[in-house]
Scaffold this active site. Structure first.
Site, PDB file in Angstrom:
ATOM      1  N   ASN A   9       0.672  -1.207   0.171  1.00  5.75           N
ATOM      2  CA  ASN A   9      -0.116   0.098   0.121  1.00  5.75           C
ATOM      3  C   ASN A   9       1.015   1.148  -0.068  1.00  5.75           C
ATOM      4  OD1 ASN A   9      -1.681   1.935   0.530  1.00  5.75           O
ATOM      5  ND2 ASN A   9      -2.256   1.265   2.435  1.00  5.75           N
ATOM      6  N   LYS A  11       0.058   4.271  -0.029  1.00  8.98           N
ATOM      7  CA  LYS A  11      -0.672   5.403   0.556  1.00  8.98           C
ATOM      8  C   LYS A  11      -0.358   6.625  -0.425  1.00  8.98           C
ATOM      9  CE  LYS A  11      -0.336   3.133   4.698  1.00  8.98           C
ATOM     10  NZ  LYS A  11      -0.020   3.333   6.351  1.00  8.98           N
ATOM     11  N   HIS A  96      -9.454   1.050   4.901  1.00  4.80           N
ATOM     12  CA  HIS A  96      -8.088   1.393   5.740  1.00  4.80           C
ATOM     13  C   HIS A  96      -8.694   2.060   6.995  1.00  4.80           C
ATOM     14  CE1 HIS A  96      -3.876   2.577   6.682  1.00  4.80           C
ATOM     15  NE2 HIS A  96      -3.613   1.447   5.922  1.00  4.80           N
ATOM     16  N   GLU A  98      -6.711   4.702   7.958  1.00 10.04           N
ATOM     17  CA  GLU A  98      -6.427   5.941   7.702  1.00 10.04           C
ATOM     18  C   GLU A  98      -7.595   6.719   7.178  1.00 10.04           C
ATOM     19  OE1 GLU A  98      -2.882   5.546   5.651  1.00 10.04           O
ATOM     20  OE2 GLU A  98      -1.942   4.744   7.605  1.00 10.04           O
ATOM     21  N   GLU A 168      -4.955  -4.918  10.596  1.00  4.48           N
ATOM     22  CA  GLU A 168      -3.948  -3.783  10.838  1.00  4.48           C
ATOM     23  C   GLU A 168      -4.346  -3.115  12.007  1.00  4.48           C
ATOM     24  OE1 GLU A 168      -2.167  -2.570   6.390  1.00  4.48           O
ATOM     25  OE2 GLU A 168      -3.805  -1.363   7.198  1.00  4.48           O
ATOM     26  N   GLY A 174       2.754   2.505  10.695  1.00  3.19           N
ATOM     27  CA  GLY A 174       3.747   3.697  10.508  1.00  3.19           C
ATOM     28  C   GLY A 174       4.343   4.018  11.958  1.00  3.19           C
ATOM     29  N   SER A 214       3.825  -1.922  10.194  1.00  3.48           N
ATOM     30  CA  SER A 214       5.183  -2.053  10.575  1.00  3.48           C
ATOM     31  C   SER A 214       5.885  -3.350  10.157  1.00  3.48           C
ATOM     32  CB  SER A 214       5.627  -1.646  12.056  1.00  3.48           C
ATOM     33  OG  SER A 214       5.094  -0.100  12.125  1.00  3.48           O
TER      34      SER A 214
HETATM   35  P1  13P Z   1       3.246   0.392   7.633  1.00  4.94           P
HETATM   36  O1  13P Z   1       3.771  -0.822   7.088  1.00  4.94           O
HETATM   37  O2  13P Z   1       4.024   1.852   6.990  1.00  4.94           O
HETATM   38  O3  13P Z   1       3.244   0.454   9.192  1.00  4.94           O
HETATM   39  O4  13P Z   1       1.565   0.696   7.202  1.00  4.94           O
HETATM   40  C1  13P Z   1       1.067  -0.546   6.963  1.00  4.94           C
HETATM   41  C2  13P Z   1      -0.381  -0.127   6.463  1.00  4.94           C
HETATM   42  O5  13P Z   1      -1.106   0.673   6.899  1.00  4.94           O
HETATM   43  C3  13P Z   1      -0.623  -0.863   5.044  1.00  4.94           C
HETATM   44  O6  13P Z   1      -1.905  -0.553   4.573  1.00  4.94           O
END
Ligand code: 13P
Length: 253
Positions: A9, A11, A96, A98, A168, A174, A214
């Site tokens: 992803n 983002k 997601h 976010e 997740e 992150g 992560s």
């Molecule tokens: P990170 O791997 O940067 O923690 O992000 C995970 C994520 O949100 C994938 O959709």
């Protein structure tokens, strides 16, 4: 046998030309990854067409990061499932954290989006996961179970063939703070039990459940060795082709 998948992803990262270069680098190294591991990349909307030009017809699947909850019309700024299909997508990520956190995406809205995506022939990568407060209150099983029930229980066992679940935990995204393999496994096993209760054991056993948060080359092996962890949804580490490929090579195939 359920599918093993590693999905990146991206983002809101990379320009179009950087994205095309990243896709080329991933494609170039993809022959290092065992054939039974599915590879998917999810660039921003603006990159989908040019990236489809790179990965179209290869083993790398193309995913969007979101889709509209309507089919077409006066919805400024939105991107429909048919647009995604016509741009070369085979998948879309939905729900997601976010999007849930910053854009008010509700389970109710997600039912609509999943429905449209499946009808358009896209596979859905549905994200679920608790935040830190919910984890600290010991509510993680409850929160994730409710997210699964609220969204996926609106669908049939047949629909589930095109649904991938991604667990997740928000506190691990992150932050560099990965869930331990045990913490992830117990939630993955719970998700599979919830799916089995609704759709039957066979469907639950066939459903791919990814871990995200992560995930990196140094911890992927331990996570992917767990019984119910079928791969990863990778954020930061998916922006480096070497790291993404190293993660995809972490299965004991
Ligand atoms: P990170 O791997 O940067 O923690 O992000 C995970 C994520 O949100 C994938 O959709």
């Amino acid at each position: 046998m359920r599918r093993k998948i590693v999905a990146g992803n991206w983002k809101m990262n990379t320009t179009v030309s950087e994205g095309v270069e990243l896709a080329k680098a991933v494609l170039e190294k993809s022959n290092e990854v065992p054939a039974e591991v599915g590879l998917v990349i999810a660039p921003p909307f603006t990159h989908l067409c040019p990236v489809a030009g790179v990965v179209g017809g290869t083993r790398i699947g193309l995913s969007a990061q979101n889709c509209a909850d309507h089919t077409k019309g006066a919805y400024t700024g939105e991107v429909s499932v048919d647009m995604l299909k016509s741009a070369g997508c085979g998948y879309t990520i939905l729900g997601h954290s976010e999007r849930r956190q910053y854009y008010g995406e509700t389970d109710e809205k997600l039912v609509e989006k999943v429905k449209l995506a499946l009808e358009a022939g896209l596979e859905v990568i549905l994200c679920v996961g608790e935040n830190l407060e919910q984890r600290e209150a010991g509510k993680h099983f409850e929160v994730v179970t409710a997210q699964i029930e609220n969204v996926l229980f609106a669908f049939s066992a047949e629909d589930m063939k095109k649904v991938i679940v991604a667990y997740e935990p928000v506190w691990a995204i992150g932050t560099g703070k990965t869930a331990t393999a045990e913490q992830a496994e117990e939630i993955h096993a719970c998700i599979r039990r919830v799916l089995a209760g609704k759709f039957g054991k066979a469907v639950a056993e066939e459903t791919t459940i990814l871990y995200g948060g992560s995930c990196k080359p140094s911890n992927a092996k331990e996570l992917f060795a767990e019984e119910d962890i079928d791969g990863g949804l990778i954020g930061g580490a998916a922006l480096k082709a070497d790291d993404f490929i190293a993660i995809a090579k972490s299965f004991e195939c």
